[in-house]
Design a protein around this motif. Structure first.
Motif, PDB file in Angstrom:
ATOM      1  N   LYS A  55       0.825  -1.201   0.000  1.00 31.92           N
ATOM      2  CA  LYS A  55       0.000   0.000   0.000  1.00 31.92           C
ATOM      3  C   LYS A  55       0.863   1.256   0.000  1.00 31.92           C
ATOM      4  CE  LYS A  55      -3.558   2.340   2.786  1.00 31.92           C
ATOM      5  NZ  LYS A  55      -4.345   2.270   4.036  1.00 31.92           N
ATOM      6  N   LYS A  56       0.423   2.254  -0.769  1.00 31.45           N
ATOM      7  CA  LYS A  56       1.074   3.566  -0.795  1.00 31.45           C
ATOM      8  C   LYS A  56      -0.024   4.618  -0.813  1.00 31.45           C
ATOM      9  CE  LYS A  56       4.202   6.435  -3.591  1.00 31.45           C
ATOM     10  NZ  LYS A  56       4.908   6.532  -4.903  1.00 31.45           N
ATOM     11  N   GLY A  57      -0.332   5.187   0.350  1.00 28.72           N
ATOM     12  CA  GLY A  57      -1.444   6.124   0.451  1.00 28.72           C
ATOM     13  C   GLY A  57      -2.745   5.447   0.097  1.00 28.72           C
ATOM     14  N   ASN A  58      -3.438   5.983  -0.917  1.00 26.66           N
ATOM     15  CA  ASN A  58      -4.673   5.383  -1.404  1.00 26.66           C
ATOM     16  C   ASN A  58      -4.439   4.596  -2.688  1.00 26.66           C
ATOM     17  OD1 ASN A  58      -6.386   6.362   0.653  1.00 26.66           O
ATOM     18  ND2 ASN A  58      -6.472   8.368  -0.344  1.00 26.66           N
ATOM     19  N   GLN A  59      -3.257   4.010  -2.791  1.00 28.34           N
ATOM     20  CA  GLN A  59      -2.905   3.210  -3.954  1.00 28.34           C
ATOM     21  C   GLN A  59      -2.363   1.852  -3.522  1.00 28.34           C
ATOM     22  OE1 GLN A  59      -0.065   5.900  -5.921  1.00 28.34           O
ATOM     23  NE2 GLN A  59      -1.617   6.303  -7.494  1.00 28.34           N
ATOM     24  N   ILE A  60      -2.411   0.900  -4.452  1.00 30.99           N
ATOM     25  CA  ILE A  60      -1.879  -0.426  -4.212  1.00 30.99           C
ATOM     26  C   ILE A  60      -0.991  -0.815  -5.385  1.00 30.99           C
ATOM     27  CG2 ILE A  60      -3.948  -1.513  -5.223  1.00 30.99           C
ATOM     28  CD1 ILE A  60      -3.501  -3.871  -3.315  1.00 30.99           C
ATOM     29  N   LEU A  61       0.123  -1.466  -5.092  1.00 30.52           N
ATOM     30  CA  LEU A  61       1.037  -1.904  -6.135  1.00 30.52           C
ATOM     31  C   LEU A  61       0.535  -3.228  -6.708  1.00 30.52           C
ATOM     32  CD1 LEU A  61       4.926  -1.813  -5.954  1.00 30.52           C
ATOM     33  CD2 LEU A  61       3.700  -3.544  -7.242  1.00 30.52           C
ATOM     34  N   LEU A  62       0.289  -3.225  -8.011  1.00 24.97           N
ATOM     35  CA  LEU A  62      -0.156  -4.427  -8.707  1.00 24.97           C
ATOM     36  C   LEU A  62       0.750  -4.657  -9.913  1.00 24.97           C
ATOM     37  CD1 LEU A  62      -4.015  -3.843  -8.637  1.00 24.97           C
ATOM     38  CD2 LEU A  62      -2.694  -5.380  -7.164  1.00 24.97           C
ATOM     39  N   ALA A  63       0.943  -5.917 -10.242  1.00 22.37           N
ATOM     40  CA  ALA A  63       1.874  -6.260 -11.309  1.00 22.37           C
ATOM     41  C   ALA A  63       1.248  -7.287 -12.249  1.00 22.37           C
ATOM     42  CB  ALA A  63       3.172  -6.809 -10.731  1.00 22.37           C
ATOM     43  N   GLN A  64       1.719  -7.247 -13.484  1.00 22.90           N
ATOM     44  CA  GLN A  64       1.300  -8.222 -14.487  1.00 22.90           C
ATOM     45  C   GLN A  64       2.444  -9.180 -14.752  1.00 22.90           C
ATOM     46  OE1 GLN A  64       0.578  -7.674 -19.012  1.00 22.90           O
ATOM     47  NE2 GLN A  64      -1.388  -7.203 -18.028  1.00 22.90           N
ATOM     48  N   GLY A  65       2.225 -10.446 -14.471  1.00 27.30           N
ATOM     49  CA  GLY A  65       3.243 -11.450 -14.714  1.00 27.30           C
ATOM     50  C   GLY A  65       3.256 -11.887 -16.167  1.00 27.30           C
ATOM     51  N   ARG A  66       4.345 -12.486 -16.561  1.00 27.57           N
ATOM     52  CA  ARG A  66       4.483 -12.930 -17.953  1.00 27.57           C
ATOM     53  C   ARG A  66       3.409 -13.949 -18.331  1.00 27.57           C
ATOM     54  NH1 ARG A  66       8.221 -12.305 -21.623  1.00 27.57           N
ATOM     55  NH2 ARG A  66       9.587 -11.276 -20.117  1.00 27.57           N
ATOM     56  N   HIS A  67       2.964 -14.729 -17.343  1.00 32.62           N
ATOM     57  CA  HIS A  67       2.004 -15.792 -17.641  1.00 32.62           C
ATOM     58  C   HIS A  67       0.571 -15.428 -17.250  1.00 32.62           C
ATOM     59  CE1 HIS A  67       5.360 -18.366 -18.632  1.00 32.62           C
ATOM     60  NE2 HIS A  67       5.908 -18.130 -17.446  1.00 32.62           N
ATOM     61  N   HIS A  68       0.342 -14.194 -16.819  1.00 32.40           N
ATOM     62  CA  HIS A  68      -1.023 -13.781 -16.501  1.00 32.40           C
ATOM     63  C   HIS A  68      -1.858 -13.691 -17.768  1.00 32.40           C
ATOM     64  CE1 HIS A  68       0.011 -11.758 -12.377  1.00 32.40           C
ATOM     65  NE2 HIS A  68      -0.085 -13.066 -12.315  1.00 32.40           N
ATOM     66  N   GLN A  69      -3.103 -14.133 -17.671  1.00 33.09           N
ATOM     67  CA  GLN A  69      -4.003 -14.099 -18.812  1.00 33.09           C
ATOM     68  C   GLN A  69      -4.981 -12.946 -18.689  1.00 33.09           C
ATOM     69  OE1 GLN A  69      -5.836 -17.965 -18.939  1.00 33.09           O
ATOM     70  NE2 GLN A  69      -3.988 -18.989 -19.679  1.00 33.09           N
ATOM     71  N   HIS A  70      -5.500 -12.516 -19.822  1.00 33.21           N
ATOM     72  CA  HIS A  70      -6.553 -11.493 -19.896  1.00 33.21           C
ATOM     73  C   HIS A  70      -6.122 -10.174 -19.257  1.00 33.21           C
ATOM     74  CE1 HIS A  70      -8.886 -14.948 -21.080  1.00 33.21           C
ATOM     75  NE2 HIS A  70      -8.784 -15.495 -19.894  1.00 33.21           N
ATOM     76  N   ASP A  71      -4.820  -9.843 -19.382  1.00 32.55           N
ATOM     77  CA  ASP A  71      -4.303  -8.571 -18.835  1.00 32.55           C
ATOM     78  C   ASP A  71      -4.558  -8.449 -17.337  1.00 32.55           C
ATOM     79  OD1 ASP A  71      -3.318  -7.671 -21.290  1.00 32.55           O
ATOM     80  OD2 ASP A  71      -5.285  -6.892 -21.870  1.00 32.55           O
ATOM     81  N   MET A  72      -4.517  -9.554 -16.621  1.00 28.84           N
ATOM     82  CA  MET A  72      -4.738  -9.529 -15.176  1.00 28.84           C
ATOM     83  C   MET A  72      -3.534  -8.921 -14.462  1.00 28.84           C
ATOM     84  SD  MET A  72      -5.408 -12.651 -12.474  1.00 28.84           S
ATOM     85  CE  MET A  72      -7.102 -12.936 -12.994  1.00 28.84           C
ATOM     86  N   TYR A  73      -3.812  -8.108 -13.462  1.00 23.57           N
ATOM     87  CA  TYR A  73      -2.803  -7.591 -12.545  1.00 23.57           C
ATOM     88  C   TYR A  73      -3.057  -8.197 -11.173  1.00 23.57           C
ATOM     89  CZ  TYR A  73      -1.016  -3.961 -15.694  1.00 23.57           C
ATOM     90  OH  TYR A  73      -0.414  -3.280 -16.737  1.00 23.57           O
ATOM     91  N   SER A  74      -1.987  -8.514 -10.465  1.00 23.32           N
ATOM     92  CA  SER A  74      -2.144  -9.132  -9.160  1.00 23.32           C
ATOM     93  C   SER A  74      -1.081  -8.625  -8.198  1.00 23.32           C
ATOM     94  CB  SER A  74      -2.066 -10.659  -9.295  1.00 23.32           C
ATOM     95  OG  SER A  74      -2.349 -11.282  -8.056  1.00 23.32           O
ATOM     96  N   THR A  75      -1.151  -9.111  -6.973  1.00 26.00           N
ATOM     97  CA  THR A  75      -0.131  -8.802  -5.982  1.00 26.00           C
ATOM     98  C   THR A  75       1.138  -9.601  -6.286  1.00 26.00           C
ATOM     99  OG1 THR A  75      -1.142 -10.497  -4.597  1.00 26.00           O
ATOM    100  CG2 THR A  75      -1.787  -8.227  -4.177  1.00 26.00           C
TER     101      THR A  75
END
Length: 267
Positions: free
Chosen positions: A151-171
């Motif tokens: 968490k950073k203020g009112n934001q959250i760090l999310l990332a897209q892995g090489r194998h994520h499908q459908h443009d999913m972002y996750s922790t």
């Protein structure tokens, strides 16, 4: 409860988890019914001696049959990946299916002794295989992984892995290495994958995850310092997202989804 080499009555109501390759048999017209017609079990009849009971669901026993590479086309059924099964069923049923798959993977990969090469035998009273020659015993592999929401203020760090499908972002997540604590693994993985430092690290919860045999240990953390720089290998995109403008993220019953929800709620 996991019982091997069980004596079953195929006419009694039961939940059957039949795997082929890495897919699970599902009845198209009635997903989740607590039995399979005898005609369907006929396809797996030569595997019945290797049935493993993996627990109970809604008062009925749950049985695993692993057909390995066989995948017959059966009218009125379909073969689903575990991820598709996850999206169609409740969390409790998915966890039983996940347990069944991990047992299947264990039995597939422990046919022969890793010390002397002899054929392994299944143990009747616990989930294990043992070598009759050198008595080497093996248990199912469980791979601890950390997963963290930052968490950073009112934001959250999310990332897209090489194998994520459908443009999913996750922790962020990663396997724990030999000789390190869970907390050390969190700090290392975050630095390796996105190049930032974190603080106020705190335990959240855990979740077994059958891809293929992970135990996800979840943490919450606060951003401390640094600029995002993805590793380009496992992570291809990462950014801080406003709580009210998130990209496509994992479902809420996954631990990643739970971590995202907890971060937004200020936990």
């Amino acid at each position: 409860m996991i019982i091997q080499n069980v004596n079953i009555q195929t006419q009694q109501p039961a939940w059957w988890f039949i795997f082929s390759h890495n897919q699970l048999l599902q009845i198209e017209t009635a997903p989740g019914v607590p039995n399979l017609p005898a005609s369907l079990l006929d396809y797996a009849s030569h595997h019945l001696e290797q049935v493993t009971q993996i627990g109970e669901y809604q008062g009925h026993p749950c049985y695993l049959i692993d057909m390995e590479g066989e995948q017959p086309e059966i009218e009125g059924t379909e073969w689903l990946s575990l991820r598709h099964f996850l999206m169609r069923n409740d969390q409790e049923l998915f966890q039983i299916a996940a347990r069944a798959w991990q047992v299947a993977v264990f039995l597939r990969t422990h046919r022969y002794c890793g010390k002397c090469g002899s054929r392994m035998h299944r143990i009747d009273w616990e989930l294990a295989t043992q070598c009759p020659s050198c008595e080497h015993r093996c248990y199912p592999r469980i791979s601890p992984c950390i997963i963290v929401a930052i968490k950073k203020g009112n934001q959250i760090l999310l990332a897209q892995g090489r194998h994520h499908q459908h443009d999913m972002y996750s922790t962020l997540a990663g396997f724990v290495e030999s000789g390190e604590s869970l907390e050390q693994a969190v700090h290392r993985e975050v630095m390796e994958e996105v190049g930032v430092e974190i603080g106020n690290l705190r335990y959240f919860s855990s979740q077994p995850w059958p891809f293929p045999h992970s135990l996800m240990v979840g943490y919450l953390a606060d951003f401390k310092a640094g600029d995002i720089k993805v590793d380009g290998h496992e992570i291809i995109k990462a950014d801080f997202f406003d709580f009210d403008n998130l990209p496509y993220t994992p479902p809420p019953f996954s631990i990643a989804g739970q971590l995202i929800k907890a971060t937004i709620e200020g936990k």
